[in-house]
Scaffold this motif. Sequence first.
Motif, mmCIF file in Angstrom:
data_model
loop_
_atom_site.group_PDB
_atom_site.id
_atom_site.type_symbol
_atom_site.label_atom_id
_atom_site.label_comp_id
_atom_site.label_asym_id
_atom_site.label_seq_id
_atom_site.Cartn_x
_atom_site.Cartn_y
_atom_site.Cartn_z
ATOM 1 N N ARG A 196 29.236 58.515 38.345
ATOM 2 C CA ARG A 196 30.175 58.284 37.239
ATOM 3 C C ARG A 196 29.940 59.333 36.160
ATOM 4 N NH1 ARG A 196 32.222 52.887 37.393
ATOM 5 N NH2 ARG A 196 30.989 51.557 38.756
ATOM 6 N N ALA A 197 31.024 59.788 35.524
ATOM 7 C CA ALA A 197 30.937 60.619 34.318
ATOM 8 C C ALA A 197 30.951 59.668 33.130
ATOM 9 C CB ALA A 197 32.116 61.573 34.251
ATOM 10 N N CYS A 198 30.104 59.930 32.136
ATOM 11 C CA CYS A 198 29.993 59.033 30.982
ATOM 12 C C CYS A 198 29.995 59.827 29.680
ATOM 13 C CB CYS A 198 28.700 58.229 31.053
ATOM 14 S SG CYS A 198 28.540 57.197 32.526
ATOM 15 N N VAL A 199 30.416 59.152 28.623
ATOM 16 C CA VAL A 199 30.358 59.728 27.284
ATOM 17 C C VAL A 199 29.533 58.798 26.398
ATOM 18 C CG1 VAL A 199 32.557 58.700 26.555
ATOM 19 C CG2 VAL A 199 31.688 60.707 25.371
ATOM 20 N N GLN A 200 28.630 59.398 25.634
ATOM 21 C CA GLN A 200 27.780 58.670 24.692
ATOM 22 C C GLN A 200 28.547 58.567 23.372
ATOM 23 O OE1 GLN A 200 25.197 56.631 23.709
ATOM 24 N NE2 GLN A 200 23.607 58.002 24.445
ATOM 25 N N LEU A 201 28.963 57.377 23.033
ATOM 26 C CA LEU A 201 29.700 57.158 21.797
ATOM 27 C C LEU A 201 28.763 56.552 20.755
ATOM 28 C CD1 LEU A 201 32.896 55.759 23.514
ATOM 29 C CD2 LEU A 201 32.631 58.019 22.490
ATOM 30 N N GLY A 202 29.080 56.699 19.503
ATOM 31 C CA GLY A 202 28.214 56.208 18.433
ATOM 32 C C GLY A 202 28.160 54.695 18.378
ATOM 33 N N TRP A 203 27.022 54.178 17.904
ATOM 34 C CA TRP A 203 26.844 52.745 17.743
ATOM 35 C C TRP A 203 27.894 52.238 16.777
ATOM 36 C CZ3 TRP A 203 25.866 49.052 14.049
ATOM 37 C CH2 TRP A 203 25.444 47.814 14.531
ATOM 38 N N PRO A 204 28.527 51.134 17.000
ATOM 39 C CA PRO A 204 28.240 50.065 17.959
ATOM 40 C C PRO A 204 29.066 50.167 19.245
ATOM 41 C CG PRO A 204 29.810 49.233 16.380
ATOM 42 C CD PRO A 204 29.514 50.677 15.998
ATOM 43 N N ILE A 205 29.702 51.291 19.497
ATOM 44 C CA ILE A 205 30.541 51.440 20.691
ATOM 45 C C ILE A 205 29.655 51.766 21.891
ATOM 46 C CG2 ILE A 205 32.462 52.698 21.726
ATOM 47 C CD1 ILE A 205 33.297 53.416 18.801
ATOM 48 N N PRO A 206 29.730 50.964 22.961
ATOM 49 C CA PRO A 206 28.906 51.255 24.141
ATOM 50 C C PRO A 206 29.399 52.514 24.856
ATOM 51 C CG PRO A 206 30.363 49.399 24.567
ATOM 52 C CD PRO A 206 30.539 49.756 23.123
ATOM 53 N N ASP A 207 28.498 53.136 25.611
ATOM 54 C CA ASP A 207 28.893 54.294 26.411
ATOM 55 C C ASP A 207 30.055 53.894 27.314
ATOM 56 O OD1 ASP A 207 26.673 55.325 25.213
ATOM 57 O OD2 ASP A 207 25.608 55.778 27.064
#
Length: 145
Positions: free
Chosen positions: A122-133
Amino acid sequence: MLRTTPRTAALTAGGVLLVTVTAGSASAVGWGSITVSYDGKPRATAYGDFRNDRHINAKNKVMSKDLAADGNTVYTTGNWYFENGAEVHQLNTPEHNHTYYVTHYLKHPLQATAKSVRGGTRACVQLGWPIPDTCSAQALPTFDY
């Protein structure tokens, strides 16, 4: 089903890219491209190949890039599913935010009691808290060994 070569078949079902190869028919099974979106905007993409590495490891070559260039980092996850029931979950590539393709390798030893393995990526993006990856649908290339 789309036939890609005489011995390799690709099928997309329910957002999952399935690729299967029989033993001896190829050194690597290509997969991708997979893309992850958030808020309607494409954030990351990846593609690669899954191979039997010297009959020792199931090795996944992953090329990924940041599509958004918004400061959030991207990464890929790898899972191995062996037909004997053994599973190895979520080894990750390092995070990056490059807008060009970056190559990483994920690998895991082949199971002596199995004869085939799937490599879930899977390709993933790290989003800022509180949004989960957020991650893409899973590519599932397979090879017999």
